[in-house]
Design a protein around this motif. Structure first.
Motif, short mmCIF file in Angstrom:
data_model
loop_
_atom_site.label_atom_id
_atom_site.label_comp_id
_atom_site.label_asym_id
_atom_site.label_seq_id
_atom_site.Cartn_x
_atom_site.Cartn_y
_atom_site.Cartn_z
N ARG A 160 -8.51 -12.58 3.24
CA ARG A 160 -8.95 -11.41 3.99
C ARG A 160 -10.41 -11.58 4.39
O ARG A 160 -11.26 -11.84 3.56
CB ARG A 160 -8.74 -10.15 3.16
N ASP B 248 0.50 -6.49 2.79
CA ASP B 248 -0.50 -5.42 2.86
C ASP B 248 0.00 -4.25 3.71
O ASP B 248 0.80 -4.42 4.64
CB ASP B 248 -1.81 -5.93 3.49
N TYR B 249 -0.52 -3.08 3.39
CA TYR B 249 -0.34 -1.91 4.24
C TYR B 249 -1.70 -1.57 4.83
O TYR B 249 -2.64 -1.23 4.11
CB TYR B 249 0.20 -0.73 3.42
N VAL B 250 -1.81 -1.72 6.14
CA VAL B 250 -3.09 -1.57 6.83
C VAL B 250 -3.08 -0.32 7.70
O VAL B 250 -2.15 -0.10 8.47
CB VAL B 250 -3.38 -2.82 7.70
N SER C 273 2.74 -2.23 8.05
CA SER C 273 3.04 -3.05 6.88
C SER C 273 3.17 -4.49 7.36
O SER C 273 3.95 -4.78 8.27
CB SER C 273 4.36 -2.60 6.23
N TYR D 220 0.16 -12.36 9.50
CA TYR D 220 -1.16 -11.81 9.26
C TYR D 220 -1.50 -10.80 10.35
O TYR D 220 -1.07 -10.94 11.50
CB TYR D 220 -2.22 -12.93 9.23
N SER E 70 -0.89 2.39 11.83
CA SER E 70 -0.70 1.83 10.49
C SER E 70 0.43 0.81 10.56
O SER E 70 1.37 0.97 11.34
CB SER E 70 -0.39 2.92 9.46
N GLY F 200 -5.23 -8.08 7.49
CA GLY F 200 -4.07 -7.82 6.65
C GLY F 200 -3.35 -9.09 6.26
O GLY F 200 -3.04 -9.93 7.11
N LEU F 201 -3.10 -9.24 4.95
CA LEU F 201 -2.35 -10.38 4.42
C LEU F 201 -0.88 -9.98 4.26
O LEU F 201 -0.53 -8.79 4.30
CB LEU F 201 -2.92 -10.80 3.07
N ILE G 2 -6.97 -0.51 3.55
CA ILE G 2 -6.01 -1.55 3.17
C ILE G 2 -5.43 -1.19 1.82
O ILE G 2 -6.16 -1.03 0.84
CB ILE G 2 -6.69 -2.93 3.13
N ASN G 3 -4.11 -1.04 1.79
CA ASN G 3 -3.40 -0.66 0.57
C ASN G 3 -3.99 0.61 -0.04
O ASN G 3 -4.15 0.72 -1.26
CB ASN G 3 -3.42 -1.82 -0.43
#
Length: 262
Positions: free
Chosen positions: A106, A132-134, A211, A217, A209, A128-129, A143-144
């Motif tokens: 990140r 992740d929830y961005v 996921s 990425y 938003s 976002g990896l 992030i998350n």
């Protein structure tokens, strides 16, 4: 034609000429006879083409920044170097990964093949990896469920000196970097494409938003209101990664930028 493919073909052709001369033609030329034209202008360049091809394919590759999407970190006209092995060794031309050496973290600035048109190379910052929830709501990144820290910096004067932008210091993982906002720009995404895993994203008047799916990425430009990025065209697949940007090696307009940025 793709430059890497073009360089590969040059290396292949000159290598064949070099091998033919080295193991056959040279032994049959009279002593003291000059090299024929195809040796002078073909085979003799094999070593140069091979060295450039191997260096560019497996170690570092130069790129020029064409747009302002990564201002203030990278400016149009910056020439940068990209670490080609940071995320694994890939076979040139076919792009297949054969050795996995790591994953983007990140905050990394990465070069990748544009998912909409893989013939184009893009550069953005990894936000976002996989998994992740961005959220990007009212221009604040979460992030998350954790809001990414911001520290206000002096306003940024755009390179053309015709406008100012609000500037912040943002911290993503171990990376601390500057971002800019256009105060007059709305927080929502005014234009977006259909893209793979589009169903994992929600868009509304305050932002969006997503996921992040496995093997992908989510990337954003540091010029948050002047960047076409994952908000518009979706996620970057792992197989599209080219490498990690790490150095500005030249800028014709501003020599003081040489030696940045990470």
């Amino acid at each position: 034609m793709d430059f890497e493919l073009f360089l590969f073909l040059l290396t292949l052709v000159t290598g064949m000429l070099w091998g033919f001369d080295r193991w056959y033609a040279r032994r049959r030329r009279p002593a003291g006879a000059p090299d024929p034209w195809w040796v002078e202008y073909g085979a003799s360049f094999f070593g140069v083409f091979a060295a450039v091809f191997l260096l560019r394919s497996f170690l570092v590759e130069p790129f020029k920044i064409p747009s302002g999407s990564m201002i203030p970190t990278l400016l149009p006209g910056d020439f940068i170097l990209v670490n080609k092995f940071a995320y694994g060794i890939r076979l040139p031309v076919v792009k297949t990964k054969v050795i996995d050496l790591g994953k983007p973290q990140r905050g990394d600035v990465v070069v990748f093949r544009y998912p909409v048109d893989p013939s184009l190379d893009y550069i953005k910052r990894v936000v976002g990896l996989p998994g992740d929830y961005v959220e990007y709501i009212d221009k604040r990144l979460r992030i998350n469920g954790v809001t990414v820290p911001l520290e206000r910096l002096p306003d940024y004067v755009m390179p053309d000196r015709r406008a100012y932008r609000i500037q912040w210091r943002e911290q993503l993982g171990k990376h601390t970097h500057a971002i800019i906002w256009d105060e007059s720009a709305p927080p929502y995404v005014s234009h977006r494409m259909d893209f793979p895993y589009r169903e994992l994203c929600t868009y509304h008047r305050r932002g969006f938003s997503c996921s992040v799916p496995e093997g992908h990425y989510l990337v954003l430009g540091d010029n948050r209101d002047g960047s076409s990025d994952s908000r518009v065209w979706g996620f970057v697949p792992d197989e599209n990664l080219v490498g990690k940007a790490f150095l500005i090696w030249f800028n014709f307009d501003d020599l003081s930028r040489i030696g940045g940025f990470e």
